[in-house]
Design an enzyme around this catalytic site. Structure first.
Site, PDB file in Angstrom:
ATOM      1  N   TYR A   1       1.119   4.910   0.202  1.00  0.00           N
ATOM      2  CA  TYR A   1       0.245   6.036   0.501  1.00  0.00           C
ATOM      3  C   TYR A   1       1.062   7.251   0.894  1.00  0.00           C
ATOM      4  CZ  TYR A   1      -4.118   3.330   0.492  1.00  0.00           C
ATOM      5  OH  TYR A   1      -5.211   2.588   0.129  1.00  0.00           O
TER       6      TYR A   1
ATOM      7  N   ILE B   1       0.988  -3.592  -6.342  1.00  0.00           N
ATOM      8  CA  ILE B   1       1.078  -2.227  -5.828  1.00  0.00           C
ATOM      9  C   ILE B   1      -0.325  -1.687  -5.648  1.00  0.00           C
ATOM     10  CG2 ILE B   1       1.814   0.128  -6.387  1.00  0.00           C
ATOM     11  CD1 ILE B   1       4.044  -1.256  -8.152  1.00  0.00           C
ATOM     12  N   LYS B   2      -0.559  -1.093  -4.455  1.00  0.00           N
ATOM     13  CA  LYS B   2      -1.850  -0.464  -4.221  1.00  0.00           C
ATOM     14  C   LYS B   2      -1.624   1.024  -4.017  1.00  0.00           C
ATOM     15  CE  LYS B   2      -5.634  -0.004  -1.018  1.00  0.00           C
ATOM     16  NZ  LYS B   2      -5.936   0.057   0.404  1.00  0.00           N
ATOM     17  N   ILE B   3      -2.195   1.832  -4.911  1.00  0.00           N
ATOM     18  CA  ILE B   3      -2.108   3.283  -4.734  1.00  0.00           C
ATOM     19  C   ILE B   3      -3.510   3.873  -4.829  1.00  0.00           C
ATOM     20  CG2 ILE B   3       0.260   3.540  -5.562  1.00  0.00           C
ATOM     21  CD1 ILE B   3      -0.867   4.307  -8.284  1.00  0.00           C
TER      22      ILE B   3
ATOM     23  N   TRP C   1       0.876  -1.163   0.000  1.00  0.00           N
ATOM     24  CA  TRP C   1       0.000   0.000   0.000  1.00  0.00           C
ATOM     25  C   TRP C   1       0.926   1.230   0.000  1.00  0.00           C
ATOM     26  CZ3 TRP C   1      -2.213  -4.461   1.223  1.00  0.00           C
ATOM     27  CH2 TRP C   1      -3.572  -4.595   1.486  1.00  0.00           C
TER      28      TRP C   1
END
Lengths: 309, 309, 309, 309, 309
Positions: free
Chosen positions: E174, E206-208, E172
């Protein structure tokens, strides 16, 4: 060696402990002229670290030599000799087996400023204690310092390691730091609290200072007064500290502080004895005197603890 | 090799130590032109780290090459050569076995500001010392710095590890930091205290600076004056430092500081010798001179320590 | 493969090193169009971390794809390609064995404020380098930063681990931080000091920036002037940096900095060559150009280092 | 032993847990007069650490002796006795096997200032819990303190280690610190949040304080009001805390706080019971009363939890 | 199971990875209604930690029960369910094998002040992920925070450990903290940079967040404008983020943020799809709705990602 009833009774308080730890406690309690009485006198020499060599040894220059202190403790018939790594190593061959030794694992010095001065350096290890054949490790905590939690965690780890190899732990519980006034460092409520903390941390022998009748913490002061706890005499204050050490289930020895007159030292010892304390730990008041005077002083203290004076 | 009586006597002071550690101490004490006398001269080259290459080596550019210093120490017949990792490695094949080496495990530099500048980086390990066949490890502590407790704990760990594989420890005990004035860094009470701390931490060889007759700490000053400790001459001050090193039970070498005139260097050496010190550790005063001058200087120092001048 | 005399001579300077480390240094020195000359050109691509993807790759969008850089280094006949973990992994199967790679173990980024911005994150490990078949690890230190001691200690540990499994270490020694002015970051006294520190820390290959004739530290400035050290030309400054790298016993490559005109790049390379430096490490100046331009630029540089231009 | 249906149902909520952990949870749930009901009463005695010995034990001096508390918990038929290392050790032989014990692994004290006071010292270990035959470990976290993340990470590590040897974890989730007002420490939104955090950290038993109808966090207050969550009665607030403990899938016990009147204690217990809570953890309100009064109080509480009063 | 060509092509991008890691990536990509399409929808439920239980679950109280979310993810045919330790454990037996799970290893909370609030606590481990049969670990980094370097180093270590036992890593990424404005947290240049950092750190997924057309960093803004990078539409911004994720060689999923209208959610998904993104990670927008509404919403999203709407 036949272990006395008094010592057997003390050892029984160390529930859950291994025979190794109990054996070394027994060794110190049975050693020297007070052996078997349940009372102890210990010679500590870590002032060279804390105050520097001249302040510690120049008044009696024989003390610059580490051998001097080993010999003094032996000749005076004390229960144990406590010192930092370098001091013990310097006589490790000559005095091997001659007297129980306590390896002091941390040390302060007078060359620190600010917060750094509220802590001590860990300068020895349990492995060192094993290698040097020590009967215990010693460690100072500063309840009231912002570093106290770290010091608590350090000694808990070291105690666990030491106990696992059959070595008991002596905790020097010396209140000082951001949360306590100068008078508070020797206040009776603080002294009893310091003893309680050492006991809760697992100390086998607790070393605290003799206290005054000052009450530092408002909430404690209220309770002392409401419950009418006697703090008028030194013996009464020693008794409160013994109660705070698991109602006397832990060995507690009291320190003498800076060099002072002989009568004061004897009065302190009588108060310790009468309050149920286990003995004295006396450094500068012995090794800063001439050797003959020091031996006479120890002789007198032994007699006091034997109840003869 | 037949070990001299003087060296045997020194080694006997290292009670409780393993034959491995004693063997390497013996190797350094028996090596070179002072071998067997109980005196030592050591060449240290860590100034490239501390002051940068130009300040260290431009006055005698041959010194940019690490081989130069090995060869200088060998040709001058010194007891040992001390340097950081990179310097020793750069001649590790060429000079293997030619001279005892001391791996300096931590290093300062001149590119630090504020508190960060009161510490050193640990840049070598005991494993490196073993791999490079070193005779000792070296480590600097800064008594008086707020980082001092950390440095004490680092060297105690490293010393323990080194001793366990038969390698002795040299402690550079250099007072500086928040708790000490500039004059205090070379005050005699501080120098003696620095020696005492190194001894208590377990140093086998103590390296301190020569001191002045300044007294820094009020409580120490009082004792020096009350007890009439002689600090008037450099030899007397060296003697007080030796007393503070377990009454002479530890080897102490003294450093020369910044480059200065030759006569000053010889006077220093005579004072060290007359005060009972064990020798000199001389860096910039040798390698910043032309090679022939440096060799002549070392020759003279050897003769002084042999008592010939 | 027959190793050239020039390379054999360089490898002999790495005294005490294992055949594993020497073997991988040899592999890089013998690879590509400069193989065997003792000169090196390395492509580093860590700008995506340091400056972000758009600033790094938008001028030549082919560079968003990690494969592009592998192929560029291969086609240009360079000695090695250096990048962080993710970049190397993204082509690990496709380009296995095609070019020596250097795993950059720490990385900065442009999203940090204050003191935090004076450090880098360690984002790779020696195990990663082994797993990915790398020929070296790379690590940046910031001499002059308050974090410098920590960075020194990190790379010393990593170097030790890497060397123990046969992997050499490249240190990016980039002065910056609290103790240095902006001009000081490229001052010649600081650049030479940075090279010296990297050498002392055990770097097998040192990467520094080309410097200006500015002298930052007053004490160093005095010595440079007193000793008449030539800093007028870039070649002279390169020579001083080589002297400061153990008198040329260590491989030193110089970085090109921000994108600039081609003639400037060629002049830099000639100065590196003429000053005795080992080569260039060129990132943005190559991959931000069109591929054909970049290949032409590398071709010209190879010729310069071969002494043909 | 036949495990009751109520207890079986509770144990089934601990999905993925080992039989070891479930076994010890079962042991506590089946022990004492509430055994098998799914309800629990626990005696905690860590006030000697937190408030000092006089404030804790002078009102009923029998409590200075660690044996007193063991005996009280046994005679009252409680489910478990919780205390720090020293307290449990002091009765480890005498009371072995007589009552499930919970080793409190960290402890606060009243001698800390500033930020240091927002943390606790870890004074016990999982190995200690195993050695002393404990049924669980206990650990306090301070959600809202700047030290909270460290405390979360500590307990997560300890829980993992404890679970791996079959020991369940009790988390004391006590909001306090920089992010919370004094009123907020007992606000219902904070109490429910504290329960949720403990559950997410993997607590097997959650200990929180009874709360007030205050709502501390503006965004939470808005949701409580918008959604019409009932916080008017203590039972309703207990119910919200149970919902926040994985909808009742975790055992939650509530603490009584400072010594107060008996009716208040009974009302609290009825609210806990009626809100679906699992029981009480009562220290000062029991051991600071005369032993007979304390036994009567526990008897009444048992009856309340059995639904008889 | 026959792996689709689309998924095979994605897996081929993970060069150098073990079959174990690729296998679990494949498991998630082939699971649920989007299985085999290369698209993913993930349900994350860590809001109980981050915002507290009432703010998270009171709008749809069924969500207080951890079982609810497992069942929702299963019934909606999602690819995976992500949650912290306690949440996953609470259904570990009931839902074993029913849906791929992602163990979120670190968590923030709303009860922190100042700098402490710019970090997260690590509350799970790779061993926990193995024990609970998880398909991946998840970890949040805060590029732009002064804690970022520590967070980078934590995830790099965890990723290495996870990959060594065949578990892929979801990062994540962030942006937030001292170096970034509030608008900057969702600026397109920052979002692309955050994706690049995650890729370089070795993220497998990938978490955006979806971004705005704001450009935060002056130097990046200049490049975006000079190079004419299209940031006008959400799809264009998604495309720039994909380019910054190794030119699409990494799986990227986008988060939905706070609860909002359904049309907005569908538009977001279409932009993700059209920009080449891999899917959505949707928490509050699903579980804070009634179950039937949530299922309808997921159904619609599946159709969008299948290109049907």
């Amino acid at each position: 060696m036949k272990v006395s009833r008094k010592v057997q009774k003390i050892l029984a308080n160390y529930e859950g402990e291994t025979p190794g730890v109990k054996g070394k406690l027994c060794q110190m309690l049975m050693h020297g002229r007070l052996g078997g009485t349940g009372k102890m006198i210990i010679l500590p020499v870590d002032q060279g670290f804390e105050h520097g060599p001249a302040r510690s040894f120049a008044p009696n220059p024989a003390g610059y030599d580490p051998h001097y202190h080993y010999q003094l403790a032996i000749d005076a018939g004390l229960n144990a000799y406590a010192a930092p790594l370098g001091m013990l190593e310097a006589g490790a061959d000559t005095f091997a087996g001659a007297i129980p030794t306590i390896l002091k694992l941390n040390s302060a010095n007078s060359l620190m400023s600010g917060t750094a001065g509220k802590n001590q350096a860990v300068t020895g290890s349990v492995d060192d204690a094993l290698r040097l054949g020590c009967s215990a490790i010693g460690f100072t905590i500063y309840p009231g310092s912002d570093m106290a939690l770290d010091m608590f965690e350090e000694i808990v780890e070291l105690r666990r390691e030491a106990a696992s190899v059959g070595i008991p732990t002596v905790i020097w519980s010396y209140p000082r730091g951001e949360a306590i006034s100068k008078d508070g460092e020797t206040a009776i409520d603080i002294a009893a609290y310091a003893a309680q903390i050492a006991a809760l941390l697992g100390a086998h022998i607790i070393k605290i200072k003799l206290s005054t009748d000052h009450l530092e913490l408002p909430e404690a002061k209220k309770v002392f007064e409401d419950q009418g706890i006697d703090v008028a005499s030194q013996a009464a204050r020693v008794a409160e500290c013994m109660r705070s050490s698991f109602d006397g289930r832990r060995i507690v020895v009291f320190s003498g502080g800076a060099k002072k007159g002989e009568e004061g030292i004897y009065d302190d010892a009588r108060a310790i004895r009468d309050g149920g304390g286990n003995g004295s730990i006396i450094g500068r008041n012995s090794f800063q005197r001439e050797r003959s005077e020091a031996l006479a002083l120890f002789d007198k203290l032994v007699n006091i603890y034997k109840g003869n004076e």
